[in-house]
Design an enzyme around this catalytic site. Sequence first.
Site, short mmCIF file in Angstrom:
data_model
loop_
_atom_site.label_atom_id
_atom_site.label_comp_id
_atom_site.label_asym_id
_atom_site.label_seq_id
_atom_site.Cartn_x
_atom_site.Cartn_y
_atom_site.Cartn_z
N LYS A 172 0.84 -1.21 0.00
CA LYS A 172 0.00 0.00 0.00
C LYS A 172 0.87 1.25 0.00
O LYS A 172 0.60 2.19 -0.74
CB LYS A 172 -0.94 0.02 1.23
CG LYS A 172 -1.90 -1.15 1.31
CD LYS A 172 -2.91 -1.01 2.45
CE LYS A 172 -2.31 -0.99 3.84
NZ LYS A 172 -1.70 -2.28 4.25
N ARG A 188 -9.88 0.72 8.48
CA ARG A 188 -9.46 -0.64 8.78
C ARG A 188 -10.52 -1.40 9.56
O ARG A 188 -10.33 -2.57 9.87
CB ARG A 188 -8.21 -0.56 9.66
CG ARG A 188 -6.93 -1.11 9.04
CD ARG A 188 -5.85 -0.89 10.07
NE ARG A 188 -4.59 -1.52 9.84
CZ ARG A 188 -3.55 -0.95 9.29
NH1 ARG A 188 -3.63 0.25 8.78
NH2 ARG A 188 -2.41 -1.59 9.24
N ARG A 234 11.94 -6.00 5.47
CA ARG A 234 11.52 -4.67 5.03
C ARG A 234 12.27 -3.58 5.81
O ARG A 234 12.47 -3.71 7.02
CB ARG A 234 10.01 -4.52 5.26
CG ARG A 234 9.49 -3.17 4.89
CD ARG A 234 8.00 -3.18 4.72
NE ARG A 234 7.26 -3.07 5.97
CZ ARG A 234 5.96 -2.81 6.01
NH1 ARG A 234 5.27 -2.69 4.90
NH2 ARG A 234 5.35 -2.71 7.16
N ARG A 245 10.95 -1.47 11.12
CA ARG A 245 9.84 -1.19 12.03
C ARG A 245 9.77 -2.21 13.15
O ARG A 245 9.88 -3.40 12.92
CB ARG A 245 8.53 -1.19 11.24
CG ARG A 245 8.29 0.09 10.50
CD ARG A 245 7.12 0.00 9.59
NE ARG A 245 5.90 -0.49 10.23
CZ ARG A 245 4.71 -0.50 9.65
NH1 ARG A 245 4.58 -0.06 8.41
NH2 ARG A 245 3.66 -0.96 10.27
N ARG A 262 -0.79 -8.91 13.44
CA ARG A 262 -1.35 -7.92 12.49
C ARG A 262 -2.15 -8.62 11.40
O ARG A 262 -3.17 -8.10 10.94
CB ARG A 262 -0.23 -7.07 11.90
CG ARG A 262 0.33 -6.07 12.94
CD ARG A 262 1.68 -5.53 12.55
NE ARG A 262 1.63 -4.73 11.35
CZ ARG A 262 2.67 -4.55 10.54
NH1 ARG A 262 3.84 -5.11 10.79
NH2 ARG A 262 2.55 -3.80 9.47
P1 AMP Z 1 0.53 0.34 9.05
O1 AMP Z 1 1.71 1.20 8.87
O2 AMP Z 1 -0.62 0.70 8.16
O3 AMP Z 1 0.85 -1.14 8.96
O4 AMP Z 1 -0.01 0.60 10.54
C1 AMP Z 1 0.81 0.31 11.67
C2 AMP Z 1 -0.06 0.17 12.90
O5 AMP Z 1 -0.74 1.39 13.18
C3 AMP Z 1 -1.15 -0.88 12.82
O6 AMP Z 1 -0.69 -2.19 13.09
C4 AMP Z 1 -2.11 -0.36 13.89
O7 AMP Z 1 -1.63 -0.66 15.19
C5 AMP Z 1 -2.04 1.15 13.71
N1 AMP Z 1 -3.04 1.61 12.72
C6 AMP Z 1 -2.80 2.08 11.46
N2 AMP Z 1 -3.94 2.42 10.84
C7 AMP Z 1 -4.94 2.15 11.72
C8 AMP Z 1 -6.35 2.26 11.65
N3 AMP Z 1 -6.97 2.70 10.54
N4 AMP Z 1 -7.07 1.89 12.75
C9 AMP Z 1 -6.45 1.45 13.86
N5 AMP Z 1 -5.13 1.29 13.98
C10 AMP Z 1 -4.36 1.64 12.92
#
Ligand code: AMP
Length: 216
Positions: A15, A91, A130, A163, A174
């Site tokens: 993404k 999400r 990554r 990360r 996740r």
């Molecule tokens: P990402 O970088 O999109 O993988 O997001 C990293 C982390 O941020 C996720 O595993 C969640 O803990 C939190 N997070 C990101 N977007 C959301 C969302 N829309 N709703 C809730 N938690 C989120």
Amino acid sequence: MPLRLILIGPPGVGKGTQAALIEQRTGAKPLSSGVIFRAEIDAETDLGQLAKRYIDHGELVPNGVTIQMMLKRIRSQEVRSHGFVLDGFPRTVRQAEALTEELENIQVTIDAVVSLEVPEDVIVDRLSGRMGCTKCGEIYHSTNKPPKREGICDKCNSPLFVREDDKPDTVRERLRVFRDNTKPVIDYYETLGRLRHIDADRPADQVYQDIVDGLV
Ligand code: AMP
């Protein structure tokens, strides 16, 4: 016309890579909830401290604060004039409903909702290895896309980082959260008849072409 897209998919599906390509080629602004949360954590804000407790365990940050944070950005003038690519939001179905309501209120329509799809074993492979640039956000992978110099960004020479939540146990959590909370979001948009399913287990450029097909 500014482009307005929603990208949905499991962690590691690409993404962030696609949001960056779309910005380079169309000017639409990436709005990545994960990137915004990580910036809040680095700035040690109250929201960052709250979010960190969930993010470090691979859990979702509560809907209320997440929705507020994202809708504020969608309303901003810059985003309204350039268009946007939502990456990582919505999400949950609750978030999707809040977004639909807000877009109706501000009379903004979405051009496409895109479901990026790859097999789960490919995801685990992509996430272990990554790395991202601390400054420009460019994404690398130890085997698929290594930087020319170890630990340094090819584009801006800043250090790369791994990360915290890309550790194997957190990755599994996740993926579980994705299956339980985010798959229903895909069904939500499917029911509205707004969804494009895209095979994301292909080179980024081909995936990009399918995402924007007929839109740019
Ligand atoms: P990402 O970088 O999109 O993988 O997001 C990293 C982390 O941020 C996720 O595993 C969640 O803990 C939190 N997070 C990101 N977007 C959301 C969302 N829309 N709703 C809730 N938690 C989120």
